[in-house]
Design a protein around this motif. Structure first.
Motif, mmCIF file in Angstrom:
data_model
loop_
_atom_site.group_PDB
_atom_site.id
_atom_site.type_symbol
_atom_site.label_atom_id
_atom_site.label_comp_id
_atom_site.label_asym_id
_atom_site.label_seq_id
_atom_site.Cartn_x
_atom_site.Cartn_y
_atom_site.Cartn_z
ATOM 1 N N VAL A 143 0.852 -1.190 0.000
ATOM 2 C CA VAL A 143 0.000 0.000 0.000
ATOM 3 C C VAL A 143 0.891 1.243 0.000
ATOM 4 C CG1 VAL A 143 -1.703 1.340 1.311
ATOM 5 C CG2 VAL A 143 -1.941 -1.137 1.119
ATOM 6 N N VAL A 144 0.616 2.146 -0.923
ATOM 7 C CA VAL A 144 1.363 3.399 -1.003
ATOM 8 C C VAL A 144 0.410 4.522 -0.611
ATOM 9 C CG1 VAL A 144 2.703 4.946 -2.482
ATOM 10 C CG2 VAL A 144 2.708 2.476 -2.935
ATOM 11 N N LEU A 145 0.752 5.218 0.451
ATOM 12 C CA LEU A 145 -0.066 6.362 0.881
ATOM 13 C C LEU A 145 0.483 7.614 0.228
ATOM 14 C CD1 LEU A 145 -0.546 5.898 4.735
ATOM 15 C CD2 LEU A 145 -2.191 5.441 2.920
ATOM 16 N N GLY A 146 -0.311 8.225 -0.625
ATOM 17 C CA GLY A 146 0.136 9.451 -1.279
ATOM 18 C C GLY A 146 0.508 9.188 -2.728
ATOM 19 N N ALA A 147 0.185 10.146 -3.595
ATOM 20 C CA ALA A 147 0.484 10.000 -5.031
ATOM 21 C C ALA A 147 1.194 11.235 -5.556
ATOM 22 C CB ALA A 147 -0.808 9.743 -5.804
ATOM 23 N N GLY A 148 2.074 11.777 -4.723
ATOM 24 C CA GLY A 148 2.922 12.877 -5.170
ATOM 25 C C GLY A 148 4.153 12.298 -5.836
ATOM 26 N N ILE A 149 5.222 13.073 -5.873
ATOM 27 C CA ILE A 149 6.426 12.599 -6.569
ATOM 28 C C ILE A 149 6.915 11.290 -5.948
ATOM 29 C CG2 ILE A 149 8.862 13.130 -7.046
ATOM 30 C CD1 ILE A 149 8.012 16.058 -7.407
ATOM 31 N N ALA A 150 6.989 11.217 -4.609
ATOM 32 C CA ALA A 150 7.504 10.002 -3.961
ATOM 33 C C ALA A 150 6.528 8.822 -4.125
ATOM 34 C CB ALA A 150 7.778 10.269 -2.484
ATOM 35 N N GLY A 151 5.276 9.018 -3.782
ATOM 36 C CA GLY A 151 4.298 7.924 -3.825
ATOM 37 C C GLY A 151 4.111 7.386 -5.229
ATOM 38 N N HIS A 152 3.995 8.274 -6.187
ATOM 39 C CA HIS A 152 3.763 7.857 -7.569
ATOM 40 C C HIS A 152 4.994 7.136 -8.126
ATOM 41 C CE1 HIS A 152 1.808 7.973 -11.468
ATOM 42 N NE2 HIS A 152 2.914 8.458 -11.995
ATOM 43 N N THR A 153 6.174 7.652 -7.803
ATOM 44 C CA THR A 153 7.418 7.005 -8.266
ATOM 45 C C THR A 153 7.508 5.589 -7.699
ATOM 46 O OG1 THR A 153 8.551 9.129 -8.378
ATOM 47 C CG2 THR A 153 9.946 7.182 -8.238
ATOM 48 N N ALA A 154 7.240 5.447 -6.403
ATOM 49 C CA ALA A 154 7.326 4.125 -5.769
ATOM 50 C C ALA A 154 6.320 3.161 -6.399
ATOM 51 C CB ALA A 154 7.060 4.254 -4.260
ATOM 52 N N ALA A 155 5.083 3.620 -6.580
ATOM 53 C CA ALA A 155 4.039 2.744 -7.151
ATOM 54 C C ALA A 155 4.413 2.310 -8.567
ATOM 55 C CB ALA A 155 2.705 3.485 -7.149
ATOM 56 N N ALA A 156 4.941 3.254 -9.350
ATOM 57 C CA ALA A 156 5.291 2.948 -10.738
ATOM 58 C C ALA A 156 6.393 1.888 -10.808
ATOM 59 C CB ALA A 156 5.737 4.232 -11.446
ATOM 60 N N HIS A 157 7.430 2.040 -9.975
ATOM 61 C CA HIS A 157 8.528 1.066 -9.996
ATOM 62 C C HIS A 157 8.071 -0.288 -9.450
ATOM 63 C CE1 HIS A 157 11.889 3.402 -11.512
ATOM 64 N NE2 HIS A 157 11.458 4.439 -10.810
ATOM 65 N N LEU A 158 7.264 -0.274 -8.410
ATOM 66 C CA LEU A 158 6.758 -1.544 -7.856
ATOM 67 C C LEU A 158 5.970 -2.304 -8.923
ATOM 68 C CD1 LEU A 158 5.570 -0.210 -4.390
ATOM 69 C CD2 LEU A 158 7.254 -2.029 -4.685
ATOM 70 N N ARG A 159 5.104 -1.584 -9.612
ATOM 71 C CA ARG A 159 4.250 -2.248 -10.617
ATOM 72 C C ARG A 159 5.079 -2.783 -11.775
ATOM 73 N NH1 ARG A 159 0.240 -4.759 -9.495
ATOM 74 N NH2 ARG A 159 1.997 -6.126 -9.902
#
Lengths: 486, 43
Positions: free
Chosen positions: A5-21
């Motif tokens: 689970v990624v809380l937040g979709a700013g630069i950090a959250g979105h970057t983490a989600a994109a790499h995880l996926r």
């Protein structure tokens, strides 16, 4: 199968989600929980704030992208953290509340195997009386809608100046004694100055920089010695040179305490209480944590294990004087020491201390910048957190090989100094490391002088514009997006 | 005393031809620093 689970979709959250996926198979679930429905490329907000970009150019909706890429998405805000579960839920979870549509106000438990807290800062306008954006003639460029309001007000003022002999005062800088993000205010003041020139009303406006910095060019990083045009130059001297060139005045060591209609109240390091009037102001607020609470499985409050304002990570939080600070104090993996499956990259982690030297006024008021952790470091720390989680899932045991301390990381700050393909300008500054390492680089202010340089000119504007398009492309996860570095 | 940006420097800063080459120079220099890696500081 793991659920991240990624809380937040700013630069950090979105970057983490994109790499995880990208790197995890579809057997594993990646879920982003964010109250925001749009991704925004925050560094370009300053151009929205002068009317040179529309907000639609710096944002795009998250849900369609996440749907296409197989990333789960909930438009909700976090309420409380339950890292041990509770009496009815054995898995750790976050209590979230919907903020839109049918789910508005509905609370639910979102369980996780790994949690990335990338909630960024709370824009704490309430910490300065009267600072609320678009009231008291003061504005913000922290979000795209704030920036739109700022642009409207600026152009209204420009129209007034064009039609009359009226003189105006413009005040830009920081709106709290411990605010950060001086870089954004620096960009904005130079862009506003350029716009006034463009509209032929520059001579009718007095522009003033107000900041909690002790010296110009501190930027919350204790300033820097840099290579400029083949010489070594302090950032203080560089910014002073730019302000002199643009006819911008400055007020330093100012802790803004209150804003009234067109009047700012501040205390300076001399302990004097002063006021400054203005017709248009843009002041960056203090950043604070979100005030989340955390509970163990028995419902006991364990907030101090997770938060000290921002989230507790692998930093050394032992209180010590400025002279004893070292780069080793800064976190490397952004992992919470109590709950090893929780990480906090970007602005969400609690820094061990500031980077700038702490200073007090003669009345004992702390007036100095908080450490900046925006933009590039947010992206880098988010990626390394994602990589460690990916490795841990694949190895079936904890893996923390990816490390990135701000004391061993470079940053580039491409500050716009005016918009325009032929008339624009930019101040390009790179710094390595972000947190000065005075032991490793004792003679150059804690920085590697070969990697710390400054440049002023039209090319800087082109670089900033190129980065805008490159990072929007990357955030939209278009083909080969991962080749663009954070 | 505060340094000033001279007229010669200013014309270089806004000269599209010089800045065209500087654009690539800056990009490469920034990329080397940014993509040059990062790591820990503790042993």
């Amino acid at each position: 199968m793991a659920k991240i689970v990624v809380l937040g979709a700013g630069i950090a959250g979105h970057t983490a989600a994109a790499h995880l996926r990208r790197k995890l198979s579809k057997d594993h679930e990646v879920l982003v929980v964010s109250p925001n429905r749009n991704y925004q490329w925050v560094p370009s907000n300053i151009w929205v704030g002068i009317g040179r970009m529309k907000s639609k150019e710096v944002i795009f909706p998250l849900e369609p992208l996440y749907k296409r890429k197989g990333i789960g998405y909930k438009q909700a805000k976090a309420i409380s953290f339950h890292p041990e579960g509770d009496s009815s839920e054995t898995k750790p979870y976050i209590l979230v509340e919907g903020v839109f549509g049918d789910n508005l106000g509905k609370q639910e438990k979102v369980t996780y195997d790994y949690l990335i807290n990338a909630t960024g800062p709370k824009l704490a306008f309430d910490m300065t009386e009267g600072l609320l954006p678009a009231t008291n003639k003061v504005y913000s460029v922290c979000t795209y809608d704030h920036a739109e309001h700022a642009s409207d007000a600026l152009h209204k003022l420009i129209d007034q100046l064009k039609k009359s002999d009226k003189k105006a005062k413009i005040l830009i800088g920081t709106g709290h004694a411990k605010a950060t993000c001086q870089g954004a205010a620096f960009e904005y003041i130079l862009n506003v100055e350029k716009e006034l020139q463009k509209f032929g009303v520059r001579d009718k406006a007095e522009i003033t920089w107000i900041s909690n910095e002790y010296e110009l060019g501190d930027f919350g990083m204790d300033g820097m010695l840099m290579e400029y045009n083949g010489f070594n130059m302090k950032s203080k001297d560089m910014v002073e040179m730019i302000f002199e060139d643009r006819g911008i005045k400055w007020i330093l060591g100012a802790g803004v305490t209150k804003v009234e209609d067109g009047v700012v109240h501040y205390e300076n390091l001399e302990g004097e209480y002063k006021t400054e009037s203005f017709d248009f102001g843009m002041l960056i607020p203090a950043f604070s944590g979100h005030g989340f609470q955390a509970y163990d499985k028995d419902g006991q409050n364990i907030t101090e294990k997770l938060f000290r304002g921002f989230m507790v990570v692998d930093a050394d939080y032992t209180p010590k004087p400025y002279e004893e600070w070292t780069v080793q104090d800064w976190p490397e993996t952004y992992q919470n020491p109590s709950y090893k499956n929780i990480f906090a990259p970007g602005i969400a982690f609690a820094p061990p201390h500031t980077i700038s030297k702490p200073r007090k006024s003669k009345n004992g008021t702390e007036i100095f910048p908080s450490p900046p952790r925006t933009g590039m470091p947010s992206g880098i720390t988010a990626k390394l957190v994602a990589d460690n989680i990916i490795d841990s899932i694949k190895a079936g045991k904890e893996s923390l090989h990816h490390k990135g301390s701000l004391g061993n990381m470079g940053a580039a700050c491409i500050a716009s100094a005016g918009y325009g393909m032929t008339q624009g300008s930019g101040v390009s500054i790179t710094t390595y490391p972000i947190v000065p390492d005075y032991k490793k680089y004792p003679n150059t202010g804690g920085r590697d002088i070969k990697k710390t340089f400054g440049d002023i000119g039209l090319a800087g504007h082109w670089v900033k514009l190129a980065l805008h398009y490159a990072f929007i492309y990357k955030a939209k996860m278009k083909p080969f997006w991962w080749l663009i570095p954070e | 005393m505060t340094q000033r940006i001279s007229n010669a420097q200013r014309s270089k800063m806004q000269n599209p031809l010089i800045q065209f080459f500087k654009f690539f120079y800056l990009n490469i220099r920034i990329l080397k620093i940014v993509a040059g890696g990062h790591g820990g500081t503790r042993k």
